[in-house]
Design a protein around this motif. Sequence first.
Motif, PDB file in Angstrom:
ATOM      1  N   THR A 124       0.830  -1.211   0.000  1.00 45.59           N
ATOM      2  CA  THR A 124       0.000   0.000   0.000  1.00 45.59           C
ATOM      3  C   THR A 124       0.863   1.260   0.000  1.00 45.59           C
ATOM      4  O   THR A 124       0.600   2.205  -0.756  1.00 45.59           O
ATOM      5  N   LEU A 125       1.887   1.286   0.853  1.00 42.87           N
ATOM      6  CA  LEU A 125       2.762   2.467   0.890  1.00 42.87           C
ATOM      7  C   LEU A 125       3.498   2.648  -0.441  1.00 42.87           C
ATOM      8  O   LEU A 125       3.577   3.776  -0.965  1.00 42.87           O
ATOM      9  N   SER A 126       4.025   1.579  -0.981  1.00 38.89           N
ATOM     10  CA  SER A 126       4.777   1.690  -2.243  1.00 38.89           C
ATOM     11  C   SER A 126       3.866   2.133  -3.377  1.00 38.89           C
ATOM     12  O   SER A 126       4.231   3.024  -4.168  1.00 38.89           O
ATOM     13  N   THR A 127       2.682   1.548  -3.476  1.00 44.43           N
ATOM     14  CA  THR A 127       1.762   1.908  -4.559  1.00 44.43           C
ATOM     15  C   THR A 127       1.282   3.345  -4.445  1.00 44.43           C
ATOM     16  O   THR A 127       1.237   4.092  -5.430  1.00 44.43           O
ATOM     17  N   SER A 128       0.928   3.743  -3.239  1.00 45.49           N
ATOM     18  CA  SER A 128       0.387   5.094  -3.054  1.00 45.49           C
ATOM     19  C   SER A 128       1.442   6.170  -3.315  1.00 45.49           C
ATOM     20  O   SER A 128       1.134   7.205  -3.928  1.00 45.49           O
ATOM     21  N   ILE A 129       2.696   5.938  -2.887  1.00 42.42           N
ATOM     22  CA  ILE A 129       3.716   6.967  -3.103  1.00 42.42           C
ATOM     23  C   ILE A 129       4.100   7.049  -4.574  1.00 42.42           C
ATOM     24  O   ILE A 129       4.407   8.141  -5.094  1.00 42.42           O
ATOM     25  N   VAL A 130       4.050   5.930  -5.294  1.00 43.67           N
ATOM     26  CA  VAL A 130       4.331   5.971  -6.729  1.00 43.67           C
ATOM     27  C   VAL A 130       3.211   6.701  -7.464  1.00 43.67           C
ATOM     28  O   VAL A 130       3.458   7.513  -8.371  1.00 43.67           O
ATOM     29  N   LEU A 131       1.970   6.452  -7.087  1.00 39.51           N
ATOM     30  CA  LEU A 131       0.848   7.151  -7.729  1.00 39.51           C
ATOM     31  C   LEU A 131       0.844   8.637  -7.403  1.00 39.51           C
ATOM     32  O   LEU A 131       0.434   9.460  -8.225  1.00 39.51           O
ATOM     33  N   TYR A 132       1.320   8.998  -6.210  1.00 38.48           N
ATOM     34  CA  TYR A 132       1.290  10.409  -5.794  1.00 38.48           C
ATOM     35  C   TYR A 132       2.444  11.206  -6.391  1.00 38.48           C
ATOM     36  O   TYR A 132       2.271  12.347  -6.824  1.00 38.48           O
ATOM     37  N   THR A 133       3.644  10.610  -6.393  1.00 39.11           N
ATOM     38  CA  THR A 133       4.820  11.341  -6.869  1.00 39.11           C
ATOM     39  C   THR A 133       5.287  10.904  -8.254  1.00 39.11           C
ATOM     40  O   THR A 133       5.998  11.654  -8.920  1.00 39.11           O
ATOM     41  N   GLY A 134       4.959   9.677  -8.659  1.00 40.05           N
ATOM     42  CA  GLY A 134       5.419   9.170  -9.946  1.00 40.05           C
ATOM     43  C   GLY A 134       6.866   8.722  -9.948  1.00 40.05           C
ATOM     44  O   GLY A 134       7.434   8.468 -11.016  1.00 40.05           O
ATOM     45  N   ALA A 135       7.498   8.613  -8.783  1.00 39.84           N
ATOM     46  CA  ALA A 135       8.914   8.236  -8.680  1.00 39.84           C
ATOM     47  C   ALA A 135       9.017   6.790  -8.224  1.00 39.84           C
ATOM     48  O   ALA A 135       8.675   6.461  -7.074  1.00 39.84           O
ATOM     49  N   LEU A 136       9.483   5.904  -9.124  1.00 40.76           N
ATOM     50  CA  LEU A 136       9.665   4.503  -8.771  1.00 40.76           C
ATOM     51  C   LEU A 136      10.828   4.285  -7.822  1.00 40.76           C
ATOM     52  O   LEU A 136      10.897   3.258  -7.139  1.00 40.76           O
ATOM     53  N   GLY A 137      11.755   5.223  -7.768  1.00 43.93           N
ATOM     54  CA  GLY A 137      12.920   5.078  -6.903  1.00 43.93           C
ATOM     55  C   GLY A 137      12.598   5.160  -5.421  1.00 43.93           C
ATOM     56  O   GLY A 137      13.460   4.862  -4.591  1.00 43.93           O
ATOM     57  N   LYS A 138      11.367   5.551  -5.054  1.00 41.83           N
ATOM     58  CA  LYS A 138      11.001   5.650  -3.636  1.00 41.83           C
ATOM     59  C   LYS A 138      10.436   4.347  -3.084  1.00 41.83           C
ATOM     60  O   LYS A 138      10.071   4.292  -1.900  1.00 41.83           O
TER      61      LYS A 138
END
Length: 626
Positions: free
Chosen positions: A58-72
Motif C-alpha cells: 500500500t505504501l509503495s503503490t500510493s507513493i508511486v501514484l502520488y509522486t510518480g517516482a519509482l525510486g522511492k
Amino acid sequence: MSVMQTQPLLSRTSNGGPSKAPAPPLPPLAKIEKQYRQFLSKRYMSFAWRTGAWISVTLSTSIVLYTGALGKIPLAIVLSIPVFVALAILLRIRRSYITQPPKFAPRPTLLGSFVSALWNERSITLLFSYAAFSLVISNVWCILVGTDDFALFSPTTRHKFALNERRVVLCSSNLILFLIIGARDILNDSLKPVWPRKKIPFGRAVQNAILDALTFNTYNSLSLSLIWSIAGPFAYRIVLRGYVWKWINWRVWSLFLRPFIGSFARSSARVPSAWSLAPQLLILNIVALAILQLPVKAMMPYITQPLNFEAFYKKSPLTPERYLVTAMRSQEPYYLQFTLMELLRISHIPAHRAAFFSDISKSPNLTTELWQELLLQLGRVNSKLSAPPVTASSGTTPPPAKPAVPDPRAIPIKQGDIFRPIAKKQSTYGLKEILDGPVGQAPPEPVAKVAQVGTLAIKKAEEVQTQVVGRIEATQIGGTVLGEARGWRQGLYDWLGKEWAIRGLRGNAADWILAQRIIEIITTLTLASVEEDTYGYVQQVLPASLEAIVRVRTSIISLEGRLSYEAAVLGQGQECAIAEIRKELGNAKNVCENSIRRIGEKFGPSLGAFRFPPTIAQTLGNICRS
C-alpha cells in the motif's frame, strides 16, 4: 556401627553444575490448552506477516501514484517497518477485546455512560494505540513525499529550526481523525467478538469478513475522512490560527520556544491556505485508512474460526472423544468456545457420535462424563444469569459469595439438582412496622405548604417553556432547527438505553453463546439417541438435561424482568433499553423452548415416565403444548 552415614553424591552435568530435577508433567487439560494457544499463535503470526506485506504494498503503490517516482519504493518498504510495529500494537489491543471482553457497570445518566465508556484503562489504551499509529503513518508519509511542504522544519529569518506549520497541521488533523474513529468503535460496540455459526473454509471466512465490513464500515470511514479533510483546515484557519495560537504564543510559551511556535501566529505568505491543505490531508487520510481498515476487518476470523482438531488428536495420547471431554473442563471461556464448536460438529456426524453411544466401559462412561461436563458448564452460565446486579456506584463486580451447597461435581448427574436456587432471607418488614408505627405519616403543615409552592412554580415554568417553544416552532427555520435538535437528542438517549442494556447483559449473560452451543449439543445428541443409543445412556441423564434447560429459561425470564424494571432510571432511554433487552433475551428464551419442543416431539408420551419437580413438570408441559 559408625555414626557417619554415607551421602549420595550429586550428579554433575557437563559444565560442572548440579543437574536440575525434571519438570513435572503437565496435566491433560493444561496440555490441551497449550495446544490451543500454540495453534492460535501460529495462525495470528501468519496474519501478522500478511499485514506487513499489505502495508509495504500500500505504501509503495500510493507513493508511486502520488509522486510518480519509482525510486522511492525501497524507502517505502523500509519505512513500512515502523508502521507495521504501530499497527501491530493497535491490533493486539483490539484482539484483547475479543479474547477477554471488558465488562463495565451500567450508568443511568448520559454523561456518566459516555465518560465511563471512554475513560477507563481499556479504552484509553486503545485510543493511545490509535494516536500512536496516526502519528507514525502521517510522519512516514511526509518523509516519503520528501518536499519542502512536508519537511519537519521550515527555516525563517528569525530561526533556522522553525517548525513547518503545514506538517504540524496535517499530522494533528490526522491524529484527531483517528481518535474519532477509535472513539466511534468504542461507543458503537464494534469491538465485540463475532463467533461463527457454522463451519466454512478458513479462506472463505476471511473473504466474507472483509466483504461484509467493506460494504458499510469503510463507506462511513471514507465519508468521515472526506468531511474532516474539508472541515479541518477551515477550522484551523478560522479558529485555531485566528485566536488560539495567538493566545498561546503571547501568554503561555516561554521566550525559548517562541522562535519555533511564534511563526504559527503570524500572517505571512508562508502560511498554508485551507484550500491547499484540504487535498493533501484527504490523500493522507485515505492512505492511512487503507492501511488500517483491511487488517482490522480480516482479523476476526483469525481469532474466532474453529481450530484444526485433527492435528491435535494425532499428537495426543487420548482418543478424540476423551480429548474433548477433558477439554470441556476448561474454565477459560475463550478456549471453551473452540471445544464446543468441535463438539457441535461431531454431534451432527453419526460416525463420530457413535463412539459416545457404543462405550461399554464401567461407570462413568463417555456419555455420562460428557453430559456431566456439559451440565456443569451450563450451570456456571446459569449462576451468572441469576447473579445479583452490579451496582453502578462501585464500577466493579463484587466477589461471588461462597455457596452453601457442596461441590457441584460431587452431585450425581441423575439427581439433576445442580441448579439449586439460593435460599432467600426472611423479611422483617412486619416486625419493623409494628415497632416503629405506620411508615407513611403525613408531613407537618409548613412542609406541605412549601411543597405546594414548589409544585406551582414548576408548573408555571413548564407553561412558559411550552409557550416559548411553540412560538419558535411557528417559524419555518425554528421548526426545522428544533426538529433536528430533538432528533439528535433522542438519538443520544437511544444510545444511552442501548449502552445500558449491553452492559447489563454482559454482566450477567456474557457467556450465553456458550450456553446456546451446549443446549444445541444436548438436543442433537438426545434426538440421535432414540435410534443410536443402544444402552440407554442418554435416557438416564435426560431428566437432568430437561431440568437444566428449564432452569436456564427461568433465569433468563427473571433477568429480563429485572433489567426491564431497572431500566426505569433511564428516562427517555428506557424504551430503547427494554427493546434491546427483549431482543437479546427473547432469542435466548426461544433457544431453550425450541430445544424442549424438539425433544418432546421426538420422545412423545414416553416423557411421562420421568419424574420432575412440580414446577419443572408444569413448565415442560406448558412449553410442549404451546
